[in-house]
Design a protein around this motif. Structure first.
Motif, short mmCIF file in Angstrom:
data_model
loop_
_atom_site.label_atom_id
_atom_site.label_comp_id
_atom_site.label_asym_id
_atom_site.label_seq_id
_atom_site.Cartn_x
_atom_site.Cartn_y
_atom_site.Cartn_z
N GLY A 250 12.57 -11.05 -16.36
CA GLY A 250 11.77 -10.74 -17.91
C GLY A 250 10.22 -11.03 -17.70
O GLY A 250 9.70 -11.02 -18.24
N VAL A 251 9.83 -11.13 -16.22
CA VAL A 251 8.37 -11.44 -15.69
C VAL A 251 8.07 -10.28 -15.45
O VAL A 251 8.25 -9.33 -14.24
CB VAL A 251 8.33 -12.17 -14.91
CG1 VAL A 251 7.16 -12.37 -14.72
CG2 VAL A 251 9.16 -14.01 -15.28
N ILE A 252 6.73 -10.03 -15.68
CA ILE A 252 5.97 -8.46 -15.71
C ILE A 252 4.41 -8.99 -14.56
O ILE A 252 4.37 -10.11 -15.04
CB ILE A 252 4.81 -8.12 -16.15
CG1 ILE A 252 6.61 -7.35 -17.22
CG2 ILE A 252 4.50 -6.88 -16.33
CD1 ILE A 252 5.87 -6.59 -18.67
N LEU A 253 5.35 -8.79 -12.92
CA LEU A 253 3.51 -9.15 -12.05
C LEU A 253 2.86 -8.58 -12.31
O LEU A 253 2.36 -7.54 -12.32
CB LEU A 253 4.31 -9.39 -11.14
CG LEU A 253 5.57 -10.10 -11.18
CD1 LEU A 253 6.16 -10.20 -9.57
CD2 LEU A 253 5.25 -11.98 -10.92
N THR A 254 1.40 -8.90 -12.28
CA THR A 254 0.10 -8.42 -12.25
C THR A 254 -0.88 -8.30 -11.17
O THR A 254 -1.76 -7.49 -11.71
CB THR A 254 -0.36 -8.75 -13.73
OG1 THR A 254 -0.79 -10.21 -13.24
CG2 THR A 254 0.13 -8.69 -14.80
N GLU A 255 -0.76 -8.57 -9.79
CA GLU A 255 -1.16 -8.24 -8.65
C GLU A 255 -0.09 -7.78 -7.56
O GLU A 255 0.42 -8.40 -7.49
CB GLU A 255 -2.12 -9.17 -8.58
CG GLU A 255 -3.02 -10.01 -10.16
CD GLU A 255 -3.78 -11.14 -9.42
OE1 GLU A 255 -3.62 -11.41 -8.23
OE2 GLU A 255 -3.91 -11.78 -9.99
N LEU A 256 -0.57 -6.79 -7.47
CA LEU A 256 -0.16 -6.02 -6.08
C LEU A 256 -1.37 -6.39 -4.29
O LEU A 256 -2.35 -5.25 -5.05
CB LEU A 256 0.12 -4.84 -6.25
CG LEU A 256 1.24 -4.06 -4.76
CD1 LEU A 256 1.47 -5.40 -4.14
CD2 LEU A 256 0.89 -2.30 -5.35
N ASP A 257 -1.29 -7.41 -3.75
CA ASP A 257 -2.34 -7.58 -2.67
C ASP A 257 -1.56 -6.33 -1.49
O ASP A 257 -0.71 -6.96 -1.40
CB ASP A 257 -2.52 -8.44 -1.89
CG ASP A 257 -4.01 -9.13 -1.66
OD1 ASP A 257 -3.69 -8.03 -0.82
OD2 ASP A 257 -4.38 -10.22 -1.36
N LEU A 258 -2.55 -5.72 -1.24
CA LEU A 258 -1.84 -5.14 0.22
C LEU A 258 -2.44 -5.34 1.36
O LEU A 258 -2.55 -4.34 2.52
CB LEU A 258 -2.05 -3.38 0.13
CG LEU A 258 -1.69 -2.79 -1.24
CD1 LEU A 258 -2.64 -1.73 -1.65
CD2 LEU A 258 0.00 -2.41 -1.35
N GLY A 259 -3.20 -6.36 1.72
CA GLY A 259 -3.72 -6.85 2.89
C GLY A 259 -4.44 -5.79 3.12
O GLY A 259 -5.45 -5.12 3.08
N GLY A 260 -4.81 -6.05 4.65
CA GLY A 260 -6.17 -5.55 5.56
C GLY A 260 -5.26 -4.46 5.85
O GLY A 260 -4.02 -4.14 6.26
N GLY A 261 -6.13 -5.02 7.85
CA GLY A 261 -5.24 -4.54 8.29
C GLY A 261 -5.92 -2.73 8.58
O GLY A 261 -5.57 -2.00 9.85
N HIS A 262 -7.40 -2.78 8.38
CA HIS A 262 -7.89 -1.15 8.81
C HIS A 262 -9.35 -0.91 9.91
O HIS A 262 -9.59 -1.61 10.07
CB HIS A 262 -9.08 -0.69 7.57
CG HIS A 262 -8.40 -0.70 5.73
ND1 HIS A 262 -9.02 -1.67 4.55
CD2 HIS A 262 -7.03 -1.14 5.53
CE1 HIS A 262 -8.33 -2.01 4.07
NE2 HIS A 262 -7.02 -1.52 4.37
N ALA A 263 -8.24 0.18 10.48
CA ALA A 263 -8.71 0.09 11.85
C ALA A 263 -10.57 0.78 11.84
O ALA A 263 -10.79 1.54 10.91
CB ALA A 263 -7.95 1.35 12.71
#
Length: 446
Positions: A250-263
């Motif tokens: 019943g908890v809504i998470l509000t953040e999504l961190d996709l990291g880096g790694g861009h070539a």
């Protein structure tokens, strides 16, 4: 004698042979045929500060920060400090609106000393010690990325006020490439496998702690990723997992961190990430995933590090000797090597090398640039083209060395680490001084 010697005025019309894909934007040949960066001749920097030396173009760093903010106006851009964590960089990126991630107490100390707002600091690391977690909590860092069940126990004991945390998940996406940089697969040391019992237990434990606030998930797919579709797939899988948390707790998470790694491109022709295309793919995937799961749109965060600082850096070396082996290679030995650039030995990285103190126009030879360290594998660049009349004392420049060079540098053979010199608007200044023998000896205990 060359035509340029007879007619020096022709030098100003010489076309640049510096590949714009790997050199900072403000790089060109001056009227004397020398490479200049930020309006400063690299040969002059070598004369003033010695070699080996890292040179960093401040404007290039700032320009890349702005490019990310333009491409992702609604996302949080978090500079990945492990690429290059010194006070000046922390100041530049935060002045350009970026947050900062750190993965040790040392990096945290650098960020704080640079005046970074603790609320804009993210603490990473798969092996954070009690003392490091304590330092992060006491500093008031904005988020801590939880990487193990042990960290939850430690944080629950340390946090006296609500501490925001993210749980790092491995989404099971294989981006291929070198095994050392594939961090999105399930079987590796970082985080919890997505959908696993361990991941579910981590979420449940955090939610039971009164002073821990689970605000979202984190993932990192790997390094040198040039296909943006991988990030779209990560969005789909991670949003689905966020929906499961809502269903189960019943908890809504509000953040999504996709990291880096861009070539980034280290040599001409290398594939690199198109961040405008990446932005479109993430946006489309986010819309589709949120619609499918009827889940409110989370705030996206990205963690570029290499993509911010790699191309801003150039390393200078002075030629020590040139050795022609009958029936073998020509070795150009310089006064640096694996102590200041371990990426060749660690990852098989490949670089361009050019003469910085003049614009060569004559015959060329195929040569291998060798380092000064006592290892057969101390090679900076193999089978590259250099002037046939190259001489000891000349200055060589290696572009795209702003990321993971200073960070990984060592004092092997008791050779001190190079200085970092910033350039901008025709001026240069020392950011990090050269490590001396006295510095190394200071650690000895009588």
């Amino acid at each position: 004698m060359t035509l340029l010697d007879i007619f020096p005025s022709l030098r100003t019309g010489m076309p640049s042979r510096l590949d714009p894909a790997v050199w900072p934007r403000d790089t060109h040949y001056d009227g004397d045929g020398r490479i200049t960066l930020g309006g400063v001749a690299l040969a002059d920097i070598a004369d003033q500060y010695g070699t080996a030396t890292y040179v960093l173009d401040e404007e290039e760093v700032r320009t890349r920060c702005r490019a990310y903010r333009r491409a992702f106006p609604e996302a949080e851009i978090i500079y990945a400090g492990k690429a290059l964590m010194i006070k000046a960089i922390a100041e530049w990126v935060t002045q350009e609106g970026l947050s900062v991630d750190v993965c040790s107490a040392g990096e945290l100390a650098v960020a704080l000393a640079a005046g970074v707002d603790p609320a804009r600091i993210v603490m990473h690391g798969n092996g954070k010690s009690f003392d490091e977690l304590d330092a992060a909590v006491r500093a008031g860092v904005g988020r801590i990325v939880v990487d193990s069940l042990t960290e939850i126990t430690l944080l629950s004991a340390l946090a006296t006020e609500p501490q925001r945390v993210l749980v790092r998940l491995s989404p099971g996406i294989d981006v291929h490439g070198h095994p050392a940089v594939r961090t999105g697969v399930l079987d590796q040391k970082f985080g919890f496998p997505l959908g696993s019992d361990a991941a579910n237990e981590a979420v449940a434990r955090i939610l039971r702690q009164p002073n821990l606030r689970l605000v979202g998930f984190h993932c990192h797919l790997g390094s040198q990723i040039h296909d943006p579709d991988h990030y779209g797939e990560a969005v789909r899988r991670m949003v689905a997992e966020m929906a499961h948390v809502r269903q189960d707790h019943g908890v809504i998470l509000t953040e999504l961190d996709l990291g880096g790694g861009h070539a980034v491109a280290y040599r001409g022709g290398d594939a690199e990430m198109n961040i405008a295309e990446l932005a479109d793919i993430i946006e489309d995937a986010l819309d589709a995933a949120c619609a499918r799961h009827h889940f409110p749109r989370p705030v996206i965060a990205l963690e570029p590090g290499r993509a911010i600082v790699a191309r801003a850096g150039v390393t200078l070396y002075r030629v020590l000797s040139i050795k022609h082996i009958d029936g073998g290679h020509t070795y150009v030995t310089v006064d640096g090597g694996m102590g200041d650039n371990s990426r060749v030995a660690l990852y098989g990285a490949r670089y361009e090398v050019v003469v910085a103190n003049r614009h060569p126009t004559g015959p060329q030879m195929t040569a291998t640039v060798a380092g000064r360290y006592c290892e057969a594998g101390d090679i900076l660049a193999a089978d590259i083209r250099l002037p046939a009349d190259l001489r000891p004392g000349e200055v060589l420049a290696v572009p795209c060395t702003g990321a993971y060079h200073h960070s990984l540098a060592s004092a092997y053979n008791s050779v001190g680490r190079p200085p970092i010199i910033a350039v901008r608007g025709g001026r240069c200044r020392e950011l990090i001084r050269r490590e001396t023998t006295a510095d190394l000896m200071a650690r000895e205990v009588e």
